[in-house]
Design an enzyme around this catalytic site. Structure first.
Site, PDB file in Angstrom:
ATOM      1  N   ARG A  51      -7.427   3.936   8.274  1.00  8.98           N
ATOM      2  CA  ARG A  51      -6.611   5.049   8.839  1.00  8.98           C
ATOM      3  C   ARG A  51      -5.784   4.528  10.015  1.00  8.98           C
ATOM      4  O   ARG A  51      -6.306   4.243  11.102  1.00  8.98           O
ATOM      5  CB  ARG A  51      -7.490   6.196   9.303  1.00  8.98           C
ATOM      6  CG  ARG A  51      -6.707   7.369   9.902  1.00  8.98           C
ATOM      7  CD  ARG A  51      -5.877   8.123   8.922  1.00  8.98           C
ATOM      8  NE  ARG A  51      -6.693   8.683   7.858  1.00  8.98           N
ATOM      9  CZ  ARG A  51      -6.183   9.194   6.739  1.00  8.98           C
ATOM     10  NH1 ARG A  51      -4.892   9.186   6.548  1.00  8.98           N
ATOM     11  NH2 ARG A  51      -6.976   9.680   5.806  1.00  8.98           N
ATOM     12  N   ARG A  75      -3.687  -0.816  -1.153  1.00  6.03           N
ATOM     13  CA  ARG A  75      -4.207  -0.652   0.222  1.00  6.03           C
ATOM     14  C   ARG A  75      -5.734  -0.688   0.284  1.00  6.03           C
ATOM     15  O   ARG A  75      -6.301  -0.757   1.372  1.00  6.03           O
ATOM     16  CB  ARG A  75      -3.679   0.630   0.849  1.00  6.03           C
ATOM     17  CG  ARG A  75      -4.178   1.897   0.163  1.00  6.03           C
ATOM     18  CD  ARG A  75      -3.734   3.153   0.889  1.00  6.03           C
ATOM     19  NE  ARG A  75      -4.290   4.355   0.258  1.00  6.03           N
ATOM     20  CZ  ARG A  75      -4.343   5.530   0.857  1.00  6.03           C
ATOM     21  NH1 ARG A  75      -3.854   5.686   2.074  1.00  6.03           N
ATOM     22  NH2 ARG A  75      -4.870   6.582   0.233  1.00  6.03           N
ATOM     23  N   HIS A 144       3.445   2.622   4.716  1.00  2.00           N
ATOM     24  CA  HIS A 144       3.008   3.903   5.299  1.00  2.00           C
ATOM     25  C   HIS A 144       2.669   3.712   6.789  1.00  2.00           C
ATOM     26  O   HIS A 144       1.526   3.907   7.222  1.00  2.00           O
ATOM     27  CB  HIS A 144       1.763   4.361   4.518  1.00  2.00           C
ATOM     28  CG  HIS A 144       1.356   5.769   4.724  1.00  2.00           C
ATOM     29  ND1 HIS A 144       0.986   6.278   5.950  1.00  2.00           N
ATOM     30  CD2 HIS A 144       1.233   6.809   3.856  1.00  2.00           C
ATOM     31  CE1 HIS A 144       0.643   7.538   5.820  1.00  2.00           C
ATOM     32  NE2 HIS A 144       0.800   7.894   4.584  1.00  2.00           N
ATOM     33  N   ASP A 189       5.631  16.960   6.772  1.00  2.24           N
ATOM     34  CA  ASP A 189       5.366  16.018   5.679  1.00  2.24           C
ATOM     35  C   ASP A 189       6.588  16.042   4.757  1.00  2.24           C
ATOM     36  O   ASP A 189       6.688  16.855   3.841  1.00  2.24           O
ATOM     37  CB  ASP A 189       4.113  16.462   4.912  1.00  2.24           C
ATOM     38  CG  ASP A 189       3.596  15.372   3.992  1.00  2.24           C
ATOM     39  OD1 ASP A 189       2.472  15.518   3.471  1.00  2.24           O
ATOM     40  OD2 ASP A 189       4.310  14.355   3.808  1.00  2.24           O
ATOM     41  N   GLU A 248       7.758   6.194   7.286  1.00  2.00           N
ATOM     42  CA  GLU A 248       7.358   5.318   6.184  1.00  2.00           C
ATOM     43  C   GLU A 248       8.567   5.002   5.292  1.00  2.00           C
ATOM     44  O   GLU A 248       9.117   5.899   4.653  1.00  2.00           O
ATOM     45  CB  GLU A 248       6.285   6.026   5.351  1.00  2.00           C
ATOM     46  CG  GLU A 248       5.156   6.618   6.177  1.00  2.00           C
ATOM     47  CD  GLU A 248       4.377   7.689   5.442  1.00  2.00           C
ATOM     48  OE1 GLU A 248       4.323   7.639   4.193  1.00  2.00           O
ATOM     49  OE2 GLU A 248       3.840   8.597   6.106  1.00  2.00           O
TER      50      GLU A 248
HETATM   51  O1  TA6 Z   1       2.784   9.920   3.681  1.00  2.00           O
HETATM   52  C1  TA6 Z   1       2.379  11.239   3.883  1.00  2.00           C
HETATM   53  C2  TA6 Z   1       1.160  11.530   3.029  1.00  2.00           C
HETATM   54  O2  TA6 Z   1       1.474  11.484   1.657  1.00  2.00           O
HETATM   55  C3  TA6 Z   1       0.596  12.886   3.460  1.00  2.00           C
HETATM   56  O3  TA6 Z   1       0.789  13.861   2.471  1.00  2.00           O
HETATM   57  C4  TA6 Z   1      -0.883  12.585   3.736  1.00  2.00           C
HETATM   58  O4  TA6 Z   1      -1.662  12.780   2.574  1.00  2.00           O
HETATM   59  C5  TA6 Z   1      -0.805  11.119   4.167  1.00  2.00           C
HETATM   60  O5  TA6 Z   1       0.123  10.547   3.257  1.00  2.00           O
HETATM   61  C6  TA6 Z   1      -2.127  10.396   4.261  1.00  2.00           C
HETATM   62  O6  TA6 Z   1      -2.624  10.123   2.985  1.00  2.00           O
HETATM   63  P1  TA6 Z   1      -4.059   9.407   2.892  1.00  2.00           P
HETATM   64  O7  TA6 Z   1      -4.330   9.254   1.436  1.00  2.00           O
HETATM   65  O8  TA6 Z   1      -3.969   8.083   3.594  1.00  2.00           O
HETATM   66  O9  TA6 Z   1      -5.029  10.335   3.626  1.00  2.00           O
END
Ligand code: TA6
Length: 279
Positions: A51, A75, A144, A189, A248
């Protein structure tokens, strides 16, 4: 064998990359300032994605592809070191590294590499995809990146004025950005499509301006979970949404179609200006 690689620049700039997901978790410029957000609750145990930092979404971003695994599997998978010297590291993942067909339903034969290079105030990230199979492969991808900000309510993203975006909080309906600067005061988002080559992330309280240049990465996601989603995210502290803003860069819509034996390259260059006074 260590599961992370450190790269450094004579100016004192340095970065840390985990082999797990080729995941950059820290980038400090020559001024010593950390540019990347990493959750204090982050889990460093595969297959959980870390995270924060820079998760590499491949072979799909979110659910923009056929796989059930949101953001793909790159990832969550261990990569290998291909090249390493001083201020640069190149990591690779190939379809031979694991049974991605059985595990994730991915039928493609590919080599994916990421090359991180740092200078005193810049981070260069180059992604290369080679279709090593006999069939065309289709994929979506994104860096991301969780950028660190001192106070997200005072931060802003510039450069997306009048750009169309899919609002992931409103059924992905297509909208147009009406504000020259995007500020954050609720969950955001958004997937901006066909964006300009350069955007800026301004962090007034942190006295930083991050210029994000990109090549062959037409789309940009802007995301902050805000209060409720942060509370529902187990590996994110309740108040950590205040210190992060995801910008991102990627190729999300349409997907990339890569013919057999061909190569696709993209690059993101982030330049961080530190200790600048910002109105
Ligand atoms: O990039 C934005 C997103 O798609 C959000 O919708 C949120 O889900 C975020 O990615 C984090 O995703 P993750 O799978 O890492 O919790």
């Amino acid at each position: 064998m260590d599961d992370k690689v450190h790269i450094a620049h004579p100016s004192g700039a340095r970065a840390c990359v985990y082999l797990h997901g080729a995941h950059l978790t820290s980038w400090k410029t020559a001024s010593g300032q950390e540019q990347i957000f990493l959750s204090k609750e982050a889990v460093f145990k595969p297959p959980k994605a870390i995270r924060g930092g820079v998760p590499i979404c491949f072979p799909q971003f979110s659910d923009f592809g056929p796989l059930e695994t949101s953001h793909g599997f790159a990832r969550n998978t261990r990569w290998s070191i291909f090249e390493r010297e001083g201020d640069t590291v190149v990591l690779k993942l190939t379809s031979e590294d694991d049974n991605f067909l059985e595990k994730f339903g991915c039928e493609d034969s590919f080599t994916l590499s990421v090359r991180y290079t740092i200078t005193d105030f810049q981070l260069f990230t180059r992604i290369t995809v080679t279709n090593t199979g006999g069939e065309e492969m289709a994929y979506t991808t994104a860096l991301h990146t969780y950028f660190r900000v001192e106070d997200v309510t005072k931060a802003r993203v510039e450069g997306l004025y009048r750009v169309g975006y899919l609002d992931s909080l409103d059924g992905r309906v297509m909208k147009t950005e009406e504000n020259p600067c995007i500020s954050i005061s609720e969950e955001v988002d958004r997937i901006y499509l066909s964006t300009p080559p350069t955007v800026r992330l301004v962090d007034p309280i942190g006295k930083r301006v991050l210029t994000i240049e990109k090549y062959n990465l037409p789309d940009i996601v802007v995301w902050n979970p805000w209060v409720d989603k942060a509370r529902r995210t187990g590996d994110l502290g309740d108040d950590e949404y205040k210190e992060m803003l995801c910008v991102e860069t990627g190729c999300i819509k349409p997907a990339i179609k890569l013919a057999p034996g061909t190569v696709w390259k993209a690059e993101q260059i982030v330049t961080s200006k530190n200790n600048v006074s910002i109105p």
